[in-house]
Design an enzyme around this catalytic site. Structure first.
Site, PDB file in Angstrom:
ATOM      1  N   ASN A 165      93.290 113.036  18.632  1.00 61.55           N
ATOM      2  CA  ASN A 165      93.914 114.336  18.317  1.00 61.55           C
ATOM      3  C   ASN A 165      94.923 114.796  19.376  1.00 61.55           C
ATOM      4  OD1 ASN A 165      91.735 114.723  20.043  1.00 61.55           O
ATOM      5  ND2 ASN A 165      91.212 116.729  19.201  1.00 61.55           N
ATOM      6  N   LYS A 188      90.061 103.550  27.286  1.00 55.82           N
ATOM      7  CA  LYS A 188      90.075 103.014  25.919  1.00 55.82           C
ATOM      8  C   LYS A 188      90.522 104.146  25.009  1.00 55.82           C
ATOM      9  CE  LYS A 188      88.284 102.712  22.182  1.00 55.82           C
ATOM     10  NZ  LYS A 188      89.000 102.932  20.884  1.00 55.82           N
ATOM     11  N   PRO A 189      91.802 104.136  24.616  1.00 56.70           N
ATOM     12  CA  PRO A 189      92.272 105.175  23.693  1.00 56.70           C
ATOM     13  C   PRO A 189      91.788 104.886  22.277  1.00 56.70           C
ATOM     14  CG  PRO A 189      94.036 103.616  24.166  1.00 56.70           C
ATOM     15  CD  PRO A 189      92.861 103.179  24.987  1.00 56.70           C
ATOM     16  N   GLU A 264      82.782 115.492  26.241  1.00 51.05           N
ATOM     17  CA  GLU A 264      83.402 116.648  25.583  1.00 51.05           C
ATOM     18  C   GLU A 264      83.389 116.373  24.086  1.00 51.05           C
ATOM     19  OE1 GLU A 264      87.008 118.336  27.233  1.00 51.05           O
ATOM     20  OE2 GLU A 264      87.382 119.291  25.307  1.00 51.05           O
ATOM     21  N   CYS A 298      89.382 120.247  19.089  1.00 54.31           N
ATOM     22  CA  CYS A 298      87.966 120.572  19.342  1.00 54.31           C
ATOM     23  C   CYS A 298      87.780 122.050  19.617  1.00 54.31           C
ATOM     24  CB  CYS A 298      87.424 119.720  20.485  1.00 54.31           C
ATOM     25  SG  CYS A 298      88.418 119.780  21.965  1.00 54.31           S
ATOM     26  N   GLU A 396      81.708 121.034  11.834  1.00 59.18           N
ATOM     27  CA  GLU A 396      83.080 120.939  12.343  1.00 59.18           C
ATOM     28  C   GLU A 396      83.934 120.207  11.316  1.00 59.18           C
ATOM     29  OE1 GLU A 396      83.788 118.351  15.714  1.00 59.18           O
ATOM     30  OE2 GLU A 396      85.171 119.822  16.544  1.00 59.18           O
TER      31      GLU A 396
END
Ligand code: NDP
Length: 500
Positions: A165, A188-189, A264, A298, A396
């Site tokens: 995001n 690590k994306p 997170e 988030c 969410e």
């Protein structure tokens, strides 16, 4: 789509990246390659190697060697700060390229991506100061014969797993602080948004970061991400993403080497609006809070809790605001709301919109996909007549979907705000200082905004209460997360003998 304003062109062909180990790109070679298509245009934009677990071992070994021989942690804070400052400057030099790939892979508006990249350069500037000011403590009150010292030491090799995001922003809320502490990194994306993480690795090397201190492995979460969280030579893991994968990270740490964790995770963040607020300002803030980054955020303010006498009128104000937001091509400079980043997320958001209607909530606006001929877009959506037990009020959604629930008393507003497993962020809108402070102190959230929302910057820490996570990123708190504390007793003069 509005085509009257300036619009950047799509790339003529996808850009191929290697992964990054020990100061250099490793080309994909015989490995499988993931081709990312722009969610705003459905054209191929990048080609990223799918690393093997052998590649991961190579990256961890490089980070391990760089940490263990102290080539980075052994430098003075001044030298580390110089590298971070140079990296900030190089990010500014390459800002347009970074923003472009961020927009292509993620689908966010180019104007927003540019703002985020500028903020990221500032993170490096700020963290450079922390590299010099990080310090421990001393106890000079242990008597004449003893001095007590508390030193802060870098934890070691840090794995960083980031989501799609805010690929560059979330990375830069971690990397400069991790490096300021003296740790080394294997990042690590998300597989769908890897380009800007790879660009950052190249920038850091150019800025003078010693080889091996920043490594990037690419590939899917379920393969290479899972291998990273289980890796026995990784000392700490910073994970940002879903609560479900967060649980796997905790389990993996317990099963392997008890690596230290920073998590997170998700949020279902309340926006409490009192009747005495500046309602025009609050409506603009609430619209921004839910539609920024298409709600794939988030900390997005997805639960509007509004004082009953103004509830209907306020919901209309938010609807009017959202109806004027420019949704469309992310490469158009006028766009405010771009594309939905992944097919899976697009389907999830639309399924929640259906579920909300099936559960009896009333659609105030939006509720549909938007057809611009290509790419995937969803109209900002507001639901009224929402009750606390509905899935759209509890789970969410991670999209531009706002639920509206009225309250009658301050106590009720606080209870509604806290009626969630999450505790990431919250906002309160009121001109009454007593109400603002009462709500700020009693709502359980790691980040709080009074008469604003989504404000941030490098100084204040980020993180959540309850199931929104563990630990803090950014600010001095963020650097300290990547250190461990050592207590040192220093005898001054001679010990009193144990055996006379
Ligand atoms: P995930 O938690 O699946 O992904 C976040 C990161 O973790 C990505 O880099 C992903 O890689 C990686 N990952 C996935 N599975 C594993 C695994 N088994 N081990 C290690 N790493 C893994 O989030 P999604 O992208 O699927 O998003 C789903 C939901 O997560 C959203 O709807 C939202 O609720 C929440 N979310 C919260 C974010 C936040 O900022 N707090 C950010 C993003 C999502 P890859 O993408 O390559 O699979």
């Amino acid at each position: 789509m509005d085509t009257s304003s300036t619009r950047l062109s799509l790339p003529s062909e996808p850009r191929a990246f290697g992964f990054f180990v020990d100061g250099a790109f490793v080309p994909a070679g015989p490995r499988e390659v993931f081709e990312r298509r722009s969610p705003g245009h459905d054209v191929p934009v990048t080609r990223i190697p799918k690393c093997t677990t052998g590649d991961l071992d190579m990256a961890v070994d490089a980070a391990r060697a760089a940490f263990d021989d102290r080539r980075w942690s052994g430098l003075g804070g001044q030298a580390r700060a110089a590298v971070l400052l140079k990296a900030g400057a190089l990010i500014r030099e390459r800002a347009e390229e970074i923003a472009y790939f961020e927009t292509l892979e993620n689908g966010k508006p180019i104007s927003q991506a540019r703002g985020e990249v500028a903020g990221c350069a500032d993170m490096f500037d700020y963290a450079s100061g922390l590299a010099r000011s990080l310090h421990g403590d001393s106890f000079n009150n242990l008597g004449d014969g003893m001095l007590g010292l508390v030193t802060r030491e870098p934890v070691g090799v840090v794995g960083i797993i980031t989501p799609w995001n805010f690929p560059f922003l979330i990375l830069c809320e971690r990397v400069p602080y991790v490096l300021a502490s003296g740790c080394t990194i294997v990042a690590k994306p998300s597989e769908v948004t890897s380009a800007t993480t790879l660009i950052l690795a190249e920038i850091l090397t150019e800025a003078g970061l010693p080889d091996g201190c920043m490594n990037v492995v690419t590939g899917s979460g379920s393969t290479i991400g899972q291998a990273l969280i289980e890796h026995p030579k990784v000392d700490m893991l910073s994970f940002t993403g879903s609560t479900a994968v967060g649980r796997r990270v905790v389990e993996a740490a317990g099963r392997t080497n008890f690596k230290k964790l920073g998590l997170e995770l998700g949020g279902k963040n309340p926006q409490i609006v009192f009747a005495d607020a500046d309602l025009d300002d609050a409506a603009d803030g609430v619209a921004f809070g839910i539609a920024f980054n298409t709600g794939q955020c988030c900390v997005s303010g997805s639960r509007l809790i509004v004082e009953r006498p103004v509830a209907d009128a306020f919901a209309q104000k938010v609807r009017d605001k959202l109806s004027r937001a420019v949704v469309g091509d992310p490469l158009d400079e006028a766009t405010q709301i771009g594309a939905i980043t992944t097919d899976a997320q697009n389907a999830t958001i639309l399924s929640y919109i259906e579920k909300g209607q099936a559960e009896g909530a009333r659609l105030i606006c939006g509720g549909t996909a938007l057809d611009f001929g290509r790419g995937q877009y969803i109209a900002p959506t507001v639901f009224g007549d929402v009750t606390a037990d509905m899935a759209i009020a509890r789970e969410e959604i991670f999209g531009p979907v706002l639920t509206v629930m009225p309250f009658d008393t301050v106590e009720e507003a606080i209870a509604m705000a806290n009626d969630t497993d999450y505790g990431l962020a919250a906002s309160v809108w009121t001109k009454n200082i007593d109400k603002a402070l009462m709500v700020t102190r009693r709502v359980q959230a790691g980040r709080f905004w009074v008469n604003t929302t989504l404000a941030g910057g490098p100084e204040l820490p980020l993180g959540g209460f309850k199931q929104s996570g563990w630990g803090r990123e950014a600010g001095m708190y963020g650097v300290e997360e990547y250190t461990q504390v050592k207590s040192v007793h220093v005898e001054i003069g001679k010990r009193t003998p144990w055996i006379a």
